[in-house]
Design a protein around this motif. Structure first.
Motif, PDB file in Angstrom:
ATOM      1  N   ARG A  54       7.644  49.835 -47.485  1.00 39.55           N
ATOM      2  CA  ARG A  54       6.887  48.825 -46.742  1.00 39.55           C
ATOM      3  C   ARG A  54       5.400  49.104 -46.856  1.00 39.55           C
ATOM      4  O   ARG A  54       4.968  50.247 -47.019  1.00 39.55           O
ATOM      5  N   ASP A  55       4.594  48.033 -46.738  1.00 40.00           N
ATOM      6  CA  ASP A  55       3.145  48.189 -46.624  1.00 40.00           C
ATOM      7  C   ASP A  55       2.810  48.386 -45.147  1.00 40.00           C
ATOM      8  O   ASP A  55       2.994  47.472 -44.345  1.00 40.00           O
ATOM      9  N   PHE A  56       2.315  49.579 -44.791  1.00 42.01           N
ATOM     10  CA  PHE A  56       2.000  49.815 -43.376  1.00 42.01           C
ATOM     11  C   PHE A  56       0.760  50.678 -43.173  1.00 42.01           C
ATOM     12  O   PHE A  56       0.355  50.923 -42.041  1.00 42.01           O
ATOM     13  N   LEU A  57       0.150  51.164 -44.262  1.00 42.51           N
ATOM     14  CA  LEU A  57      -1.019  52.031 -44.133  1.00 42.51           C
ATOM     15  C   LEU A  57      -2.303  51.251 -44.383  1.00 42.51           C
ATOM     16  O   LEU A  57      -2.326  50.327 -45.218  1.00 42.51           O
ATOM     17  N   VAL A  64     -10.389  55.946 -46.108  1.00 39.00           N
ATOM     18  CA  VAL A  64      -9.578  55.071 -45.262  1.00 39.00           C
ATOM     19  C   VAL A  64      -8.807  55.894 -44.223  1.00 39.00           C
ATOM     20  O   VAL A  64      -8.782  55.572 -43.047  1.00 39.00           O
ATOM     21  N   THR A  65      -8.179  56.987 -44.678  1.00 45.08           N
ATOM     22  CA  THR A  65      -7.461  57.878 -43.756  1.00 45.08           C
ATOM     23  C   THR A  65      -8.480  58.797 -43.093  1.00 45.08           C
ATOM     24  O   THR A  65      -8.963  59.747 -43.701  1.00 45.08           O
ATOM     25  N   ARG A  66      -8.802  58.499 -41.830  1.00 41.73           N
ATOM     26  CA  ARG A  66      -9.860  59.253 -41.155  1.00 41.73           C
ATOM     27  C   ARG A  66      -9.326  60.138 -40.035  1.00 41.73           C
ATOM     28  O   ARG A  66     -10.077  60.844 -39.388  1.00 41.73           O
ATOM     29  N   ARG A  67      -8.028  60.101 -39.811  1.00 42.43           N
ATOM     30  CA  ARG A  67      -7.352  61.036 -38.899  1.00 42.43           C
ATOM     31  C   ARG A  67      -6.035  61.439 -39.547  1.00 42.43           C
ATOM     32  O   ARG A  67      -5.394  60.611 -40.221  1.00 42.43           O
ATOM     33  N   PRO A  68      -5.589  62.676 -39.394  1.00 39.48           N
ATOM     34  CA  PRO A  68      -4.283  63.050 -39.939  1.00 39.48           C
ATOM     35  C   PRO A  68      -3.187  62.162 -39.357  1.00 39.48           C
ATOM     36  O   PRO A  68      -3.173  61.876 -38.158  1.00 39.48           O
ATOM     37  N   GLY A  95       2.964  45.154 -40.322  1.00 35.47           N
ATOM     38  CA  GLY A  95       1.553  44.789 -40.230  1.00 35.47           C
ATOM     39  C   GLY A  95       0.959  45.230 -38.905  1.00 35.47           C
ATOM     40  O   GLY A  95      -0.199  45.660 -38.834  1.00 35.47           O
ATOM     41  N   ASP A  96       1.766  45.141 -37.834  1.00 38.89           N
ATOM     42  CA  ASP A  96       1.315  45.626 -36.538  1.00 38.89           C
ATOM     43  C   ASP A  96       1.127  47.140 -36.566  1.00 38.89           C
ATOM     44  O   ASP A  96       0.240  47.683 -35.887  1.00 38.89           O
ATOM     45  N   ILE A  97       1.964  47.830 -37.330  1.00 41.62           N
ATOM     46  CA  ILE A  97       1.817  49.287 -37.442  1.00 41.62           C
ATOM     47  C   ILE A  97       0.477  49.628 -38.071  1.00 41.62           C
ATOM     48  O   ILE A  97      -0.239  50.524 -37.621  1.00 41.62           O
ATOM     49  N   ARG A  98       0.099  48.871 -39.136  1.00 48.76           N
ATOM     50  CA  ARG A  98      -1.185  49.129 -39.787  1.00 48.76           C
ATOM     51  C   ARG A  98      -2.330  48.888 -38.816  1.00 48.76           C
ATOM     52  O   ARG A  98      -3.264  49.684 -38.723  1.00 48.76           O
ATOM     53  N   ARG A  99      -2.250  47.795 -38.078  1.00 42.42           N
ATOM     54  CA  ARG A  99      -3.324  47.467 -37.141  1.00 42.42           C
ATOM     55  C   ARG A  99      -3.408  48.505 -36.011  1.00 42.42           C
ATOM     56  O   ARG A  99      -4.496  48.855 -35.556  1.00 42.42           O
ATOM     57  N   GLU A 100      -2.266  49.033 -35.561  1.00 45.28           N
ATOM     58  CA  GLU A 100      -2.278  50.054 -34.510  1.00 45.28           C
ATOM     59  C   GLU A 100      -2.898  51.357 -35.030  1.00 45.28           C
ATOM     60  O   GLU A 100      -3.627  52.045 -34.310  1.00 45.28           O
ATOM     61  N   ILE A 101      -2.621  51.700 -36.299  1.00 48.06           N
ATOM     62  CA  ILE A 101      -3.237  52.898 -36.885  1.00 48.06           C
ATOM     63  C   ILE A 101      -4.743  52.731 -36.945  1.00 48.06           C
ATOM     64  O   ILE A 101      -5.509  53.645 -36.585  1.00 48.06           O
ATOM     65  N   GLU A 102      -5.208  51.549 -37.370  1.00 52.22           N
ATOM     66  CA  GLU A 102      -6.648  51.307 -37.454  1.00 52.22           C
ATOM     67  C   GLU A 102      -7.291  51.347 -36.075  1.00 52.22           C
ATOM     68  O   GLU A 102      -8.372  51.926 -35.885  1.00 52.22           O
ATOM     69  N   SER A 103      -6.603  50.757 -35.074  1.00 50.23           N
ATOM     70  CA  SER A 103      -7.152  50.733 -33.715  1.00 50.23           C
ATOM     71  C   SER A 103      -7.209  52.133 -33.124  1.00 50.23           C
ATOM     72  O   SER A 103      -8.218  52.520 -32.519  1.00 50.23           O
ATOM     73  N   GLU A 104      -6.142  52.913 -33.296  1.00 50.98           N
ATOM     74  CA  GLU A 104      -6.110  54.275 -32.750  1.00 50.98           C
ATOM     75  C   GLU A 104      -7.122  55.168 -33.462  1.00 50.98           C
ATOM     76  O   GLU A 104      -7.705  56.080 -32.866  1.00 50.98           O
ATOM     77  N   THR A 105      -7.370  54.917 -34.748  1.00 48.48           N
ATOM     78  CA  THR A 105      -8.379  55.686 -35.484  1.00 48.48           C
ATOM     79  C   THR A 105      -9.770  55.395 -34.943  1.00 48.48           C
ATOM     80  O   THR A 105     -10.569  56.307 -34.711  1.00 48.48           O
ATOM     81  N   ARG A 106     -10.058  54.117 -34.706  1.00 41.62           N
ATOM     82  CA  ARG A 106     -11.377  53.744 -34.190  1.00 41.62           C
ATOM     83  C   ARG A 106     -11.602  54.278 -32.780  1.00 41.62           C
ATOM     84  O   ARG A 106     -12.739  54.519 -32.374  1.00 41.62           O
ATOM     85  N   ARG A 107     -10.525  54.469 -32.017  1.00 41.26           N
ATOM     86  CA  ARG A 107     -10.662  54.932 -30.635  1.00 41.26           C
ATOM     87  C   ARG A 107     -11.376  56.279 -30.566  1.00 41.26           C
ATOM     88  O   ARG A 107     -12.152  56.542 -29.646  1.00 41.26           O
ATOM     89  N   LEU A 108     -11.127  57.156 -31.536  1.00 42.15           N
ATOM     90  CA  LEU A 108     -11.750  58.473 -31.533  1.00 42.15           C
ATOM     91  C   LEU A 108     -12.920  58.586 -32.498  1.00 42.15           C
ATOM     92  O   LEU A 108     -13.834  59.369 -32.269  1.00 42.15           O
ATOM     93  N   THR A 109     -12.884  57.846 -33.591  1.00 43.83           N
ATOM     94  CA  THR A 109     -13.912  58.037 -34.633  1.00 43.83           C
ATOM     95  C   THR A 109     -14.962  56.940 -34.651  1.00 43.83           C
ATOM     96  O   THR A 109     -15.966  57.073 -35.356  1.00 43.83           O
TER      97      THR A 109
END
Length: 830
Positions: A54-57, A64-68, A95-109
């Motif tokens: 699946r496409d999820f990253l 692009v990967t800014r948190r482990p 697609g929601d998984i990708r958006r949640e990863i991006e949102s959680e990454t922005r929360r700290l970085t």
């Protein structure tokens, strides 16, 4: 499906991660996992998406990967994802998984290109995956872009090192085929922490993008630039395929066709591709988990054992239960009484090996500090004679006395006895202060209950002050009793009859006479009084500077040696005519210094008029001073005192004989008084202060706390203690759950042996500053054939059963290197 005998291992380790994640980093446990390492745009994320199908990253340019991302793949009939920070919520839309990863990454970085070491944990359940736990790490970069800090390369390296330095971490080193493999950053980092190659698996991506006429056949066959675990080739979707939304399943089929049709790879096609890589990783991680389990279980058990007692204590304490509060109060007071008694009596469970405390310090006050204080008030011979002279002449008045007046003796003796009050009061103060210090040391264990600690401290200190006053009154009474009646019939008193005879036979020097007054009995020559290390601090820099020697003080001399073996004597200094004086502590010095010098202004050592000796602590200084006093080396008197004590020469022989007689009588009687005071003072203080305070704490303290009428408020926890108690209970529960999980693992397993070592010296270390260009690297010498990558039979149970032999080699692993700088602290995740 990989190794069926251990198929449940990876889900169990995932459960361990969940159990231990509730206690953060405090457990210090490293669970087996696979870290994916590679440069930016090396194809790491595509490999992970191929595993899931699946496409999820997140995708994009730059970093692009800014948190482990800890990715836990679990084989299941349903297909959905779950985040650890969103427990209970199932993501069925990838697609929601990708958006949640991006949102959680922005929360700290933030929205810039910054990075953070705090991981995101994602579970994916799918029928298309094998059980795996992987960590997708930020891609290695060299040049900062946008708002990235200048040291972005080192920040990323630190994050990567935090994972791959752990012995329980397998390293998946991803390198594009269209770059120079010899300069692969991923392989360099892996080489730094895994020089034997026991944990490193090579992955070659973008094989379809190599120039025409070139291939990676010798690399994939592990003949050129070999790795111990070899390489696996992968063909990911191109950017055109991604933009065209090409299905991953179709991409996997295209990958298989590529290897089967390519003339350089078709003979190894069965050992290439994403499905084979997934099976290899499943098998290797499973084997790695099995190898790590014994030490892992032992580590868990040791941590659980260390927490058992405290957790049991905290579990019994209920903040809302009044009976529990009362019971806890009773236990704390009883423990305080036991701890105080142990510190005083010297029978504590934990013995302090750094400093003296409690009873040991009180003992030092009894036998070293108090005798020193007594010596400080002793008059010297010249002043004593002058006082006797004035007393005799004042008693005779205008008449010329024919007989020695006993009133002069009594006046001098009473003055000497009265002067004892100062040292005795100071003695009481020193013991009282040490008792208070001991109380502070004991009640520090009540810090969990601030109000209880405050009230306990107030009550005990008040009691100590009351007993101190009683003791002071009793000691002053003892001195007044001595003043009330001068007993000249004491069996040890020489009397008037023998005083002249004693005077004629005595030829001792003044130091010895004064020492007799103090009750000091001199022993025979060369009787050792004290040994220890001292530094001679006043030797000039040109002559070698301050040096430490082994000193031995005897009744006749002070000697020092090169070392404690006492074989090479440096010097022996006789104690005749020596005196002692304090030396002011230097501004930058941590030493405690005193000096000895000759009263006749002679050199004491070589060209030095005085010898400055330095100790490491005040206790050592007091001990040496007390020992020197016992040896007859007394403190220097002030110049003003010397001037006041200037003696008048005697012109009347009869008066001189009378002074000598009185002096002998005073010496004899004061010797009795000093012995009595030195014997009674410690006994009085022990009875009225120390024993009384011990008895009070053990029998009266609890009653006085109850008398306050606020027992419930006394047992209110501090916020810090409440947090600590909850954390201990949570950690204890997590460790028990983790051990339960490990107990479910069957020992009937299948493993595959680790391939033999290969020569991996071709990998340039990360510390190398000279990097070869690709043209130069392409002419590397072809090394001898290395074993191919271990083959995995998809049927699983037919795998080799003799893999246990590889465990014997695991103890010989080379210790991994550490990052070039300290990794940043990982903030707690809410």
């Amino acid at each position: 499906m990989g190794n069926r005998g251990m198929e449940d291992l990876i889900p169990l380790v995932n459960r361990l991660q969940e159990a231990l994640s509730t206690v953060g980093q405090s457990c210090s446990l490293h669970l087996p996992q696979i870290a994916v390492v590679g440069g930016q745009s090396a194809g790491k994320s595509s490999v992970l998406e191929n595993f899931v199908g699946r496409d999820f990253l997140p995708r994009g340019s730059g970093i692009v990967t800014r948190r482990p991302l800890i990715l836990q793949l679990l084989n299941s009939s349903a297909e959905y994802g779950e985040f650890f920070h969103c427990k209970g919520r199932k993501f069925t839309d990838f697609g929601d998984i990708r958006r949640e990863i991006e949102s959680e990454t922005r929360r700290l970085t933030g929205s810039n290109k910054g990075i953070s070491p705090v991981p995101i944990t994602l579970k994916i359940y799918s029928p298309h995956v094998l059980n795996l736990t992987l960590v997708d790490l930020p891609g290695i970069t060299k040049v900062p872009v946008g708002d990235q800090p200048a040291d972005i390369e080192y920040q990323i390296r630190d994050i990567i090192m935090q994972y791959i330095c752990k012995e329980n971490c397998l390293i998946l080193a991803v390198t594009p085929a269209n770059t120079d493999l010899a300069n692969s950053d991923a392989l360099k980092l892996a080489k730094d922490v895994d020089p034997q190659g026991q944990r490193t698996i090579g992955v070659i991506t973008k094989l379809d993008l190599m120039d025409k006429g070139t291939d990676a056949k010798e690399i994939l066959e592990n003949r050129l630039l070999p790795l111990r675990r070899g390489y696996i080739g992968i063909v990911n979707r191109s950017q055109k395929d991604i933009d065209g939304n090409k299905d991953i399943m179709a991409a996997l089929e295209s990958e298989r066709d590529f290897f089967l049709s390519h003339p350089a790879y078709k003979h190894i096609a069965e050992r290439m591709g994403t499905p084979y890589l997934q099976r290899i990783l499943n098998q290797q991680l499973t084997n790695h988990i099995r190898e790590a389990l014994p030490a892992f279980r032992s580590h868990l058990q040791s941590q659980l054992l260390a927490l058992n007692k405290k957790a049991e204590e905290y579990r019994k304490f209920s903040p809302d239960d009044a009976s529990r509060r009362t019971k806890t109060l009773l236990q704390l007071v009883q423990r305080l009484a036991v701890d105080f008694e142990k510190l005083i009596e010297g029978s504590g469970d934990k013995v302090d090996t750094v400093t003296l405390s409690g009873g040991a310090r009180i003992n030092q006050i009894f036998h070293e500090r108090f005798p020193t204080e007594l010596v400080k008030i002793e008059s010297d011979e010249r002043k004593l004679r002058q006082e006797i002279n004035y007393a005799i002449r004042n008693i005779h008045g205008v008449r010329t006395g024919l007989f020695t007046p006993d009133m002069a003796f009594e006046a001098i003796v009473k003055k000497q006895i009265t002067s004892l009050k100062g040292p005795c009061i100071k003695f009481i103060d020193m013991v009282s202060q040490e008792l208070i210090t001991t109380v502070y040391q004991c009640i520090s264990k009540l810090s969990a209950f601030p109000q209880l600690r405050e009230e306990t401290e107030r009550i005990i200190i008040t009691e100590i002050r009351e007993q101190e006053n009683k003791c002071r009154e009793q000691v002053l009474l003892l001195i007044d009793i001595q003043l009330a009646y001068i007993n000249t019939k004491h069996e040890d008193f020489i009397g008037f009859t023998n005083s002249q005879q004693v005077n004629s036979q005595s030829n001792m020097n003044s130091s010895v006479q004064i020492a007799r007054n103090q009750g000091v009995v001199f022993r025979s020559n060369r009787i050792v009084i004290q040994k220890g290390w001292l530094t001679i601090s006043n030797i000039g820099i040109m002559k070698g500077g301050a040096k430490e020697f082994w000193f031995i003080l005897s009744t006749e001399s002070l000697s020092w040696y090169k070392d404690g073996e006492e074989k090479e004597k440096k010097y022996m200094l006789p104690l005749d005519n020596l005196k002692l004086r304090d030396v002011e502590k230097g501004f930058m010095s941590s030493k405690f210094v005193f000096a000895i010098f000759n009263t006749e202004l002679r050199n004491v050592y070589k060209d030095y008029k005085c010898l400055e000796l330095a100790c490491n602590s005040q206790e050592e200084l007091d001990s040496w001073k007390a020992s020197l006093l016992r040896a007859g080396v007394y403190p220097e008197r002030d110049a003003a005192e010397e001037q006041e004590s200037g003696a008048q020469s005697f012109t009347d022989p009869q008066l001189e004989r009378q002074v000598e007689t009185i002096r002998n009588l005073v010496d004899s009687y004061m010797s009795i008084i000093y012995k009595t005071v030195r014997d009674l003072m410690p006994k009085t203080i022990m009875h009225l202060m120390i024993n009384s305070v011990k008895e009070f704490i053990s029998s009266e303290l609890l009653a006085q706390l109850y008398a306050l009428g606020e027992c419930s408020a006394l047992m209110d926890e501090s916020p810090e203690q409440k947090q600590h108690r909850e954390e201990v209970l949570r950690k204890h529960s997590a460790l028990k759950e983790a051990l339960t999980v490990i107990g479910e693992i069957s020992s009937s397993t299948f493993t595959t042996p680790l391939p033999p070592p290969v020569d991996s010296s071709w990998i340039q270390h990360q510390s190398s500053t000279q990097r070869k260009n690709s043209a130069t690297a392409g002419r590397l010498v072809i090394r001898g054939h290395a074993p191919p990558v271990p083959r995995v039979n998809p049927s699983g149970p037919n795998s080799s059963t003799d893999g246990l032999q590889q465990l014997t080699g695991q103890h010989n692993r080379v210790t991994t290197s550490v990052p070039r700088r300290q990794p940043p602290a990982i903030p707690g995740v809410k």
